[in-house]
Design an enzyme around this catalytic site. Structure first.
Site, PDB file in Angstrom:
ATOM      1  N   HIS A  54       2.482   4.974  -2.498  1.00  0.00           N
ATOM      2  CA  HIS A  54       1.414   5.678  -2.284  1.00  0.00           C
ATOM      3  C   HIS A  54       1.492   6.836  -1.204  1.00  0.00           C
ATOM      4  CE1 HIS A  54       0.094   3.023   1.065  1.00  0.00           C
ATOM      5  NE2 HIS A  54      -0.295   2.154   0.281  1.00  0.00           N
TER       6      HIS A  54
HETATM    7  P1  TYD Z   1      -2.166  -2.112  -0.814  1.00  0.00           P
HETATM    8  O1  TYD Z   1      -2.553  -0.656  -0.409  1.00  0.00           O
HETATM    9  O2  TYD Z   1      -1.532  -2.409  -2.100  1.00  0.00           O
HETATM   10  O3  TYD Z   1      -1.034  -2.455   0.290  1.00  0.00           O
HETATM   11  P2  TYD Z   1       0.172  -2.013   0.949  1.00  0.00           P
HETATM   12  O4  TYD Z   1       0.317  -0.631   1.552  1.00  0.00           O
HETATM   13  O5  TYD Z   1       1.045  -3.015   1.465  1.00  0.00           O
HETATM   14  O6  TYD Z   1       1.246  -1.577  -0.710  1.00  0.00           O
HETATM   15  O7  TYD Z   1      -3.370  -2.994  -0.381  1.00  0.00           O
HETATM   16  C1  TYD Z   1      -3.704  -4.197  -1.048  1.00  0.00           C
HETATM   17  C2  TYD Z   1      -5.082  -4.413  -1.288  1.00  0.00           C
HETATM   18  O8  TYD Z   1      -5.839  -4.541  -0.038  1.00  0.00           O
HETATM   19  C3  TYD Z   1      -5.859  -3.278  -2.077  1.00  0.00           C
HETATM   20  O9  TYD Z   1      -6.832  -3.878  -2.982  1.00  0.00           O
HETATM   21  C4  TYD Z   1      -6.453  -2.520  -1.077  1.00  0.00           C
HETATM   22  C5  TYD Z   1      -6.855  -3.439   0.030  1.00  0.00           C
HETATM   23  N1  TYD Z   1      -6.689  -2.979   1.402  1.00  0.00           N
HETATM   24  C6  TYD Z   1      -7.901  -2.911   2.272  1.00  0.00           C
HETATM   25  O10 TYD Z   1      -9.160  -3.309   1.740  1.00  0.00           O
HETATM   26  N2  TYD Z   1      -7.912  -2.324   3.407  1.00  0.00           N
HETATM   27  C7  TYD Z   1      -6.716  -2.004   4.083  1.00  0.00           C
HETATM   28  O11 TYD Z   1      -6.703  -1.475   5.131  1.00  0.00           O
HETATM   29  C8  TYD Z   1      -5.384  -2.088   3.235  1.00  0.00           C
HETATM   30  C9  TYD Z   1      -4.331  -1.467   3.787  1.00  0.00           C
HETATM   31  C10 TYD Z   1      -5.745  -2.371   2.105  1.00  0.00           C
END
Ligand code: TYD
Length: 140
Positions: A54
């Site tokens: 992302h």
């Molecule tokens: P995600 O964005 O997939 O993690 P990465 O960046 O490692 O790929 O996040 C996983 C889940 O956690 C998603 O449902 C969003 C949630 N999340 C939060 O609620 N707060 C946060 O600060 C982060 C980074 C993720």
């Protein structure tokens, strides 16, 4: 803008002594350019998963593998590079609007992330085509 002018690899001082290591990261322009609003850490990932995938419209990040190692692929829509994070005193600073993937996590990897903003799903771009469209709009 060239990719090498967008991200930064930073090294932090180790204030450790015979009792062990101590690394400090201060925000608001001291060690990193932003005020730290959020901290999260990723562990228990392995060499088969790809995380991230992302871009963030607003948030700046600082990534540090405080244990183990991982790789971060950074893409600005034109160029890409891979940074290996493999020591606790090394940080990768990422400004907004870079596409990023984290992968190749060692079993002992603990990836610490400092962020300039609270979590807000609306500032995430999770579709690469959307990302490219927004990046092209920005550089017009
Ligand atoms: P995600 O964005 O997939 O993690 P990465 O960046 O490692 O790929 O996040 C996983 C889940 O956690 C998603 O449902 C969003 C949630 N999340 C939060 O609620 N707060 C946060 O600060 C982060 C980074 C993720």
């Amino acid at each position: 803008m060239k990719l090498e002018d967008q991200y930064k690899i930073l090294y932090f001082k180790d204030l450790g002594d015979e009792r062990g290591n101590l690394i400090v990261i201060e925000g608001e322009g001291m060690d990193i350019p932003f005020d730290i609003k959020r901290v999260f850490y990723i562990y228990g990932s392995d060499d088969k998963v790809v995380r991230g995938q992302h871009a963030n419209r607003e948030t700046e990040f600082l990534l540090v593998n405080v244990g183990g190692k991982s790789k971060v692929r950074i893409d600005n829509g034109t160029e890409e590079t891979v940074v290996e994070l493999d020591r606790p005193g090394m940080g990768l600073y990422l400004p907004p609007m870079l596409w990023k993937d984290m992968y190749d996590f060692s079993p002992d990897s603990i990836l610490l992330v400092l962020a300039s903003r609270h979590y807000d799903d609306r500032e995430y771009i999770r579709n690469y085509e959307t990302y490219l469209r927004e990046i092209k709009g920005e550089t017009k």
